[in-house]
Design a protein around this motif. Structure first.
Motif, PDB file in Angstrom:
ATOM      1  N   PRO A   1       0.815  -1.213   0.000  1.00 42.53           N
ATOM      2  CA  PRO A   1       0.000   0.000   0.000  1.00 42.53           C
ATOM      3  C   PRO A   1       0.850   1.266   0.000  1.00 42.53           C
ATOM      4  CG  PRO A   1      -0.588  -1.508   1.811  1.00 42.53           C
ATOM      5  CD  PRO A   1       0.703  -1.981   1.235  1.00 42.53           C
ATOM      6  N   TYR A   2       0.202   2.367  -0.338  1.00 44.45           N
ATOM      7  CA  TYR A   2       0.759   3.703  -0.090  1.00 44.45           C
ATOM      8  C   TYR A   2       0.744   3.888   1.422  1.00 44.45           C
ATOM      9  CZ  TYR A   2       1.220   8.826  -0.402  1.00 44.45           C
ATOM     10  OH  TYR A   2       1.634  10.135  -0.286  1.00 44.45           O
TER      11      TYR A   2
ATOM     12  N   LEU B   1       1.165   6.225   4.678  1.00 41.05           N
ATOM     13  CA  LEU B   1       1.122   7.579   5.227  1.00 41.05           C
ATOM     14  C   LEU B   1       1.369   7.480   6.730  1.00 41.05           C
ATOM     15  CD1 LEU B   1      -1.640  10.234   4.503  1.00 41.05           C
ATOM     16  CD2 LEU B   1      -0.801   9.850   6.806  1.00 41.05           C
TER      17      LEU B   1
ATOM     18  N   CYS C   1      -8.438   6.496   4.115  1.00 38.32           N
ATOM     19  CA  CYS C   1      -7.534   5.352   4.059  1.00 38.32           C
ATOM     20  C   CYS C   1      -8.323   4.044   4.145  1.00 38.32           C
ATOM     21  CB  CYS C   1      -6.515   5.428   5.193  1.00 38.32           C
ATOM     22  SG  CYS C   1      -5.381   6.848   5.068  1.00 38.32           S
TER      23      CYS C   1
ATOM     24  N   ARG D   1      -5.078  -0.342  -0.101  1.00 34.97           N
ATOM     25  CA  ARG D   1      -4.301   0.476  -1.027  1.00 34.97           C
ATOM     26  C   ARG D   1      -3.655   1.671  -0.339  1.00 34.97           C
ATOM     27  NH1 ARG D   1      -4.373  -3.465  -2.940  1.00 34.97           N
ATOM     28  NH2 ARG D   1      -5.621  -4.312  -4.644  1.00 34.97           N
ATOM     29  N   ARG D   2      -4.238   2.102   0.763  1.00 34.48           N
ATOM     30  CA  ARG D   2      -3.728   3.275   1.484  1.00 34.48           C
ATOM     31  C   ARG D   2      -3.718   2.946   2.979  1.00 34.48           C
ATOM     32  NH1 ARG D   2      -3.008   8.550  -0.222  1.00 34.48           N
ATOM     33  NH2 ARG D   2      -3.090  10.167   1.382  1.00 34.48           N
TER      34      ARG D   2
ATOM     35  N   ASP E   1       5.743   6.614   2.359  1.00 33.58           N
ATOM     36  CA  ASP E   1       5.591   7.477   1.193  1.00 33.58           C
ATOM     37  C   ASP E   1       5.334   8.930   1.579  1.00 33.58           C
ATOM     38  OD1 ASP E   1       5.508   5.459  -1.136  1.00 33.58           O
ATOM     39  OD2 ASP E   1       4.085   4.637   0.302  1.00 33.58           O
TER      40      ASP E   1
END
Length: 228
Positions: free
Chosen positions: A5-6, A8, A45, A151-152, A172
């Motif tokens: 995943p991205y 954060l 998210c 994915r996030r 990221d």
């Protein structure tokens, strides 16, 4: 499609880099306006991750608080809440913790091989316990989350988890809120621990923007993460 995943990473800290003091009560570093901002970030998210130490110390619910945001998620065909994720090396997790007992979204626990085998029966029906290798391998964790449709991923700490993700080059974006005071206690927990960080003077993060939230400052950085 990336096999992870991205990521954060979100954190609030004092002006001298502490995420709490050494007292028995949780230090308030943020404000109502910033809590609402964080809730909006969560709502965007797919999953939220904290370390087992945070589960033990803070007993967080890790839910989307805003009714409007929850309704917006369900209108998009998503669960009202994010999947909850934790990493544990020892397996010291209380099945009665609010991490497990609140919210309808999946709860996922990643642990080293031996710990996972012992923990799975204790959390049966409460969470998926996943063998993440021996020792626990962060890329394995992220690949498994990606396979589950995440994915996030929002990472909210604590310091050991921040350090693990950053030193592994698997972040990221960093959203760092700085509070307008100092803690000054070397026994208190810091944003990160000692480590070898790829985010160095020769490979700095890129500051995307700075936002004022009352007397708080939100710094949003793009990090040169190691994809894959």
């Amino acid at each position: 499609m990336s096999d992870r995943p991205y990521v954060l990473l979100s954190c609030a800290m004092s002006a001298d880099g502490y995420i709490d003091d050494a007292g028995p009560e949780r230090l308030r570093l943020s404000s109502a306006a910033d809590f609402d901002r964080v809730d909006a970030v969560r709502a965007g998210c797919d999953a939220i991750l904290v370390g087992a130490g945070t589960v033990r110390a803070d007993d967080p619910k890790l839910l989307v608080r805003s009714t409007a945001r929850r309704e917006h998620r369900t209108a998009r065909g998503l669960p009202a809440d994010l999947a909850k994720v934790t990493l544990t090396w020892s397996g010291d997790l209380d099945p009665a913790a609010r991490f497990f007992t609140t919210g309808e979204a999946p709860k996922i626990v990643y642990a080293p091989s031996g710990t996972a085998a012992e923990l799975a029966p204790r959390l049966d029906g409460l969470a998926d316990v996943v063998d993440a290798g021996d020792p626990l391998d962060l890329p394995t964790v992220l690949r498994d989350l990606s396979a589950r449709g995440v994915r996030r991923l929002m990472v909210e700490g604590g310091g050991g988890i921040h350090t693990l993700f950053l030193t592994s080059g698997l972040v990221d974006e960093l959203q760092l809120v700085v509070a307008p005071f100092f803690v000054g206690d070397p026994s208190a927990p810091r944003f990160v621990r000692s480590g070898v960080f790829p985010q160095s003077p020769d490979r700095p993060m890129r500051l995307e923007d700075v936002t004022r939230i009352g007397d708080l400052a939100l710094l949003r950085y793009r990090v040169r993460a190691a994809r894959g």
